[in-house]
Design an enzyme around this catalytic site. Structure first.
Site, PDB file in Angstrom:
ATOM      1  N   LYS A  14       0.825  -1.219   0.000  1.00 41.91           N
ATOM      2  CA  LYS A  14       0.000   0.000   0.000  1.00 41.91           C
ATOM      3  C   LYS A  14       0.860   1.270   0.000  1.00 41.91           C
ATOM      4  CE  LYS A  14      -1.903  -0.455   4.165  1.00 41.91           C
ATOM      5  NZ  LYS A  14      -1.569  -1.610   4.905  1.00 41.91           N
ATOM      6  N   ARG A  89     -10.028   1.797   8.141  1.00 39.43           N
ATOM      7  CA  ARG A  89      -9.762   0.401   8.451  1.00 39.43           C
ATOM      8  C   ARG A  89     -10.948  -0.294   9.116  1.00 39.43           C
ATOM      9  NH1 ARG A  89      -3.576   0.612   8.591  1.00 39.43           N
ATOM     10  NH2 ARG A  89      -2.902  -1.439   9.173  1.00 39.43           N
ATOM     11  N   ARG A 123      10.608  -8.100   6.167  1.00 43.63           N
ATOM     12  CA  ARG A 123      10.682  -6.644   6.010  1.00 43.63           C
ATOM     13  C   ARG A 123      11.687  -6.058   7.014  1.00 43.63           C
ATOM     14  NH1 ARG A 123       5.070  -3.637   5.412  1.00 43.63           N
ATOM     15  NH2 ARG A 123       4.568  -4.472   7.470  1.00 43.63           N
ATOM     16  N   ARG A 156      10.356  -3.767  11.999  1.00 41.15           N
ATOM     17  CA  ARG A 156       9.286  -2.976  12.598  1.00 41.15           C
ATOM     18  C   ARG A 156       8.802  -3.715  13.835  1.00 41.15           C
ATOM     19  NH1 ARG A 156       4.821  -1.061   8.211  1.00 41.15           N
ATOM     20  NH2 ARG A 156       3.427  -1.810   9.831  1.00 41.15           N
ATOM     21  N   ARG A 167      -2.927  -8.650  13.213  1.00 40.33           N
ATOM     22  CA  ARG A 167      -3.279  -7.709  12.139  1.00 40.33           C
ATOM     23  C   ARG A 167      -4.060  -8.399  11.028  1.00 40.33           C
ATOM     24  NH1 ARG A 167       1.685  -4.627  10.142  1.00 40.33           N
ATOM     25  NH2 ARG A 167       2.841  -6.404  10.906  1.00 40.33           N
TER      26      ARG A 167
HETATM   27  P1  AMP Z   1       0.275   0.326   8.733  1.00 37.53           P
HETATM   28  O1  AMP Z   1       1.604   0.924   8.446  1.00 37.53           O
HETATM   29  O2  AMP Z   1      -0.809   0.877   7.857  1.00 37.53           O
HETATM   30  O3  AMP Z   1       0.318  -1.185   8.746  1.00 37.53           O
HETATM   31  O4  AMP Z   1      -0.126   0.782  10.239  1.00 37.53           O
HETATM   32  C1  AMP Z   1       0.679   0.423  11.348  1.00 37.53           C
HETATM   33  C2  AMP Z   1      -0.132   0.470  12.632  1.00 37.53           C
HETATM   34  O5  AMP Z   1      -0.652   1.802  12.859  1.00 37.53           O
HETATM   35  C3  AMP Z   1      -1.375  -0.425  12.655  1.00 37.53           C
HETATM   36  O6  AMP Z   1      -1.083  -1.768  12.997  1.00 37.53           O
HETATM   37  C4  AMP Z   1      -2.213   0.285  13.729  1.00 37.53           C
HETATM   38  O7  AMP Z   1      -1.747   0.030  15.035  1.00 37.53           O
HETATM   39  C5  AMP Z   1      -1.951   1.754  13.423  1.00 37.53           C
HETATM   40  N1  AMP Z   1      -2.922   2.267  12.419  1.00 37.53           N
HETATM   41  C6  AMP Z   1      -2.628   2.718  11.166  1.00 37.53           C
HETATM   42  N2  AMP Z   1      -3.750   3.105  10.514  1.00 37.53           N
HETATM   43  C7  AMP Z   1      -4.775   2.882  11.378  1.00 37.53           C
HETATM   44  C8  AMP Z   1      -6.194   3.049  11.312  1.00 37.53           C
HETATM   45  N3  AMP Z   1      -6.805   3.546  10.219  1.00 37.53           N
HETATM   46  N4  AMP Z   1      -6.945   2.697  12.392  1.00 37.53           N
HETATM   47  C9  AMP Z   1      -6.364   2.216  13.501  1.00 37.53           C
HETATM   48  N5  AMP Z   1      -5.052   2.012  13.629  1.00 37.53           N
HETATM   49  C10 AMP Z   1      -4.253   2.339  12.597  1.00 37.53           C
END
Ligand code: AMP
Length: 219
Positions: A14, A89, A123, A156, A167
């Site tokens: 993404k 989300r 990653r 990460r 997740r």
């Molecule tokens: P990502 O890089 O998009 O995988 O986001 C990393 C982490 O940030 C996720 O596992 C959540 O803990 C938090 N996060 C990111 N976007 C959201 C969202 N829209 N709603 C809730 N938590 C989020």
């Protein structure tokens, strides 16, 4: 003005695809996870608030996420539009978003869970400048060091097998219904997330009716 959302399970690319799309089209790229990671890295108050939640792979509270997105979009620096990844989300976030914005398209990057596990667990990230690497397809030139700033690479904190399963579960339970909501509005474009980055970017552009992507090396 173009308003796009890129959705997909973690590791589906993404962020990478959103960045490529935004760069050529002069769109503002809003990566919600990146904003949180920046806050954790820089030890802000918000960073302290989300650090543990992120490390376990859980979702941050809707209130906080919505205020982050709203604050970012209120800057109105997106003259040509925006591409947002990692949001919405769940159903509540989607409704909040649709109340304020008419989306042009939602790109859904599809990736089977097994491929997600393979990608995510390989990653690596630079804790200093935030650059992402992957030991399968996108290795750093010097092992364990960032190509950009030379800092030692780490994983990460949410790329552990346990956090990944949390997740994936969240994605299937909460994020899939969001896709169904967007599907009813007929704005969803399904794109196969398995091919190499350039091919995926081209598939995205094709489905959006945009000119083909020319990688920087071929210009
Ligand atoms: P990502 O890089 O998009 O995988 O986001 C990393 C982490 O940030 C996720 O596992 C959540 O803990 C938090 N996060 C990111 N976007 C959201 C969202 N829209 N709603 C809730 N938590 C989020």
């Amino acid at each position: 003005m173009r308003k796009y959302v890129i959705m997909g399970v973690q590791g589906s690319g993404k962020g990478t695809q959103a960045q490529l799309l935004a760069k050529d089209l002069d769109l503002v790229h809003i990566g919600v996870g990146d904003i949180f990671r920046w806050n954790v890295r820089n030890h802000t108050k918000m960073g302290a608030q989300v650090k543990r939640t992120m490390a376990t792979g859980e979702l941050v509270s809707d209130e906080l996420v919505e205020s982050v997105v709203q604050d970012r979009l209120r800057q109105h620096d997106w003259n040509y539009g925006f591409v947002i990844d990692g949001f919405p989300r769940n159903g509540r976030q989607a409704e909040f978003f649709m109340e304020s914005f008419d989306l042009d398209a939602v790109i859904h990057l599809e990736l089977p869970d097994d491929e997600v596990r393979r990608r995510v667990l390989s990653r690596r990230v630079c804790p200093n400048c935030g650059m992402d690497y992957n030991l399968i397809g996108d290795r750093p030139e010097q092992e364990g060091r960032c190509d950009i700033c030379g800092h030692e690479l780490t994983t990460r904190s949410d790329d552990t097998p346990e956090a990944l399963e949390a997740r994936l579960r969240d994605y299937h339970e909460k994020t899939r219904p969001v896709l169904e909501l967007f599907q009813r509005k007929e704005v969803v474009h399904d794109v196969d997330g398995r091919p190499p980055v350039d091919e995926v970017q081209n598939a995205i552009r094709k489905t959006l009716g945009l000119p083909a992507y020319v990688p920087a090396d071929d210009r």
